[in-house]
Design a protein around this motif. Structure first.
Motif, PDB file in Angstrom:
ATOM      1  N   MET A  97       1.099  -0.885   0.563  1.00 50.30           N
ATOM      2  CA  MET A  97       0.323   0.305   0.240  1.00 50.30           C
ATOM      3  C   MET A  97       1.092   1.119  -0.417  1.00 50.30           C
ATOM      4  SD  MET A  97      -3.091   0.845   0.110  1.00 50.30           S
ATOM      5  CE  MET A  97      -4.522   0.715   1.610  1.00 50.30           C
ATOM      6  N   GLY A  98       1.988   1.224   0.862  1.00 51.31           N
ATOM      7  CA  GLY A  98       2.483   2.376   1.486  1.00 51.31           C
ATOM      8  C   GLY A  98       2.972   2.942   0.181  1.00 51.31           C
ATOM      9  N   GLY A  99       4.068   1.383  -0.858  1.00 49.29           N
ATOM     10  CA  GLY A  99       4.292   1.875  -2.152  1.00 49.29           C
ATOM     11  C   GLY A  99       3.669   2.496  -3.435  1.00 49.29           C
ATOM     12  N   ASN A 100       2.896   2.072  -3.465  1.00 49.51           N
ATOM     13  CA  ASN A 100       1.596   2.274  -4.203  1.00 49.51           C
ATOM     14  C   ASN A 100       0.902   3.548  -3.960  1.00 49.51           C
ATOM     15  OD1 ASN A 100       1.852   0.284  -5.920  1.00 49.51           O
ATOM     16  ND2 ASN A 100       0.480  -1.258  -5.511  1.00 49.51           N
ATOM     17  N   MET A 101       1.073   3.894  -2.985  1.00 51.90           N
ATOM     18  CA  MET A 101       0.868   5.404  -2.602  1.00 51.90           C
ATOM     19  C   MET A 101       2.029   6.811  -3.090  1.00 51.90           C
ATOM     20  SD  MET A 101      -1.409   4.874   0.870  1.00 51.90           S
ATOM     21  CE  MET A 101      -1.220   6.221   1.458  1.00 51.90           C
ATOM     22  N   ALA A 102       2.735   6.276  -2.958  1.00 49.14           N
ATOM     23  CA  ALA A 102       4.241   6.809  -2.837  1.00 49.14           C
ATOM     24  C   ALA A 102       4.142   6.893  -4.629  1.00 49.14           C
ATOM     25  CB  ALA A 102       5.690   6.429  -3.123  1.00 49.14           C
ATOM     26  N   ARG A 103       3.367   6.149  -5.546  1.00 47.10           N
ATOM     27  CA  ARG A 103       4.002   6.201  -6.916  1.00 47.10           C
ATOM     28  C   ARG A 103       3.130   7.009  -7.404  1.00 47.10           C
ATOM     29  NH1 ARG A 103       4.410   0.615  -5.732  1.00 47.10           N
ATOM     30  NH2 ARG A 103       7.694  -0.439  -6.773  1.00 47.10           N
ATOM     31  N   VAL A 127       4.945  13.989   7.719  1.00 52.83           N
ATOM     32  CA  VAL A 127       5.403  12.277   7.455  1.00 52.83           C
ATOM     33  C   VAL A 127       4.809  11.576   7.746  1.00 52.83           C
ATOM     34  CG1 VAL A 127       6.352  11.363   8.299  1.00 52.83           C
ATOM     35  CG2 VAL A 127       7.697  13.486   8.811  1.00 52.83           C
ATOM     36  N   TRP A 128       4.685  10.591   6.702  1.00 55.47           N
ATOM     37  CA  TRP A 128       2.565   9.779   6.140  1.00 55.47           C
ATOM     38  C   TRP A 128       3.438   7.906   6.815  1.00 55.47           C
ATOM     39  CZ3 TRP A 128      -1.782  11.432   3.322  1.00 55.47           C
ATOM     40  CH2 TRP A 128      -2.848   9.952   3.373  1.00 55.47           C
ATOM     41  N   ILE A 129       2.673   8.378   7.835  1.00 53.36           N
ATOM     42  CA  ILE A 129       3.448   6.654   8.116  1.00 53.36           C
ATOM     43  C   ILE A 129       2.184   5.650   7.846  1.00 53.36           C
ATOM     44  CG2 ILE A 129       3.850   4.992  10.437  1.00 53.36           C
ATOM     45  CD1 ILE A 129       4.130   7.315  11.762  1.00 53.36           C
ATOM     46  N   MET A 130       3.028   3.955   6.791  1.00 51.23           N
ATOM     47  CA  MET A 130       2.422   3.442   6.686  1.00 51.23           C
ATOM     48  C   MET A 130       2.453   1.951   7.109  1.00 51.23           C
ATOM     49  SD  MET A 130      -0.548   4.254   4.859  1.00 51.23           S
ATOM     50  CE  MET A 130      -0.597   2.776   4.397  1.00 51.23           C
ATOM     51  N   LEU A 131       2.634   1.923   8.469  1.00 50.99           N
ATOM     52  CA  LEU A 131       2.907   0.606   9.088  1.00 50.99           C
ATOM     53  C   LEU A 131       2.164  -0.027   9.820  1.00 50.99           C
ATOM     54  CD1 LEU A 131       6.205   1.899  10.925  1.00 50.99           C
ATOM     55  CD2 LEU A 131       6.235   0.554   8.593  1.00 50.99           C
TER      56      LEU A 131
END
Length: 303
Positions: free
Chosen positions: A11-17, A66-70
């Motif tokens: 999820m975090g990776g796709n959000m970054a993209r 800072v957006w945390i996706m953990l």
């Protein structure tokens, strides 16, 4: 506009993209350095070697975001605590994971004492968010919500799919109920399709029927779209074990129903069905596991 994302999983990776695609600068860090390198090289993300490095690369911004996706729980708790010494008053921490809303309320109150704004953001869209846009429901102060609006627009469809729903805690609460409803919808589809499959004298084609229902039917939905697509490839689901995990949100929704004294039999039974699947077998459980994988990329237990 620039922000840092901590946690570059699915999820975090796709959000970054998606953010990078829509003109938002992203500094990214993950303990999996391969994930950092891949997104940096293919999508232009600014790589960071640590959380501290990621925050330092936000210097010069009016507010560091800072957006945390953990994963929810201790990992998120510790990361928020570790961030505080690195931030200044007025900076913003966003928790985009599936944290318990009560934890978010507590964290928000503590961060306010430190002068740091907090936004709890329920994030829906699963592995398809990169292509289709996410659904964001977030809680926080109006000032903090206004600050992150360009980020929300970049992650969604600009004019829809995002909302500041209320104070701190309301975002994760809204997402919790959303996921509880999702449990019920999935259970209904799984049970109905199991009944269709069980009527052997008709030899029904479930791929045909689910595709049929996608057009003009009152049960048409994205969840049905994903189910129909999966059944078109394999109706027997022979490689999937009839085991359905529950990630916490459904449990919290049922507990909330008890706390409020509100009857929620569908959501409760859907949760209990997942419990039962962990010590049982059946086609409907395979379907539930398939749906979780289709929309969220959740792991499927195979035989």
């Amino acid at each position: 506009m620039k922000l840092a994302i901590i946690g570059l999983g699915k999820m975090g990776g796709n959000m970054a993209r998606r953010l990078l695609k829509n003109g938002i600068e992203v500094v990214g860090f993950d303990f999996n350095q391969d994930a950092v390198n891949q997104i940096s090289q293919t999508n232009g993300m600014i790589p960071a070697s640590s959380v501290a490095d990621a925050v330092s690369k936000l210097s010069g911004e009016p507010k560091k975001i800072v957006w945390i996706m953990l994963p929810s729980g201790e990992i998120t708790e510790n990361q928020i605590k570790d961030l505080v010494p690195l931030l200044d008053k007025g900076d913003i921490i966003i928790d985009g994971g599936n944290s318990n809303y009560k934890h978010s309320q507590r964290r928000g109150a503590w961060l306010a004492e430190q002068g740091i704004d907090f936004i709890d953001c329920g994030t829906s869209g699963g592995v398809w968010g990169l292509e289709n846009g996410y659904c964001l429901m977030y809680g926080g102060t109006k000032e903090a919500a206004d600050t992150i609006e360009p980020i929300a627009k970049a992650l969604t469809h600009e004019d829809r799919g995002w909302a500041h729903v209320g104070p701190i805690g309301s975002g994760h609460f809204t997402k919790m109920i959303h996921n509880g409803i999702e449990y019920g919808m999935m259970q209904a589809f799984a049970e109905g399709l199991d009944l269709l499959k069980g009527k052997e004298e008709f030899n029904l084609d479930l791929a045909q029927i689910t595709e049929l229902w996608r057009h003009g039917s009152v049960v048409r939905s994205w969840l049905l779209d994903l189910t129909a697509e999966a059944l078109a490839h394999d109706q027997e689901l022979s490689s999937i074990a009839p085991y359905v995990a529950d990630s916490g949100e459904g449990r919290w929704t049922v507990v909330e129903a008890v706390d409020q004294g509100v009857a929620a039999p569908v959501l409760t039974v859907a949760l209990q069905a997942r419990f039962r699947s962990q010590d049982s077998k059946g086609y409907s459980y395979k379907l539930l596991s398939l749906m979780r994988n289709a929309f969220g990329g959740h792991a499927v237990k195979t035989k």
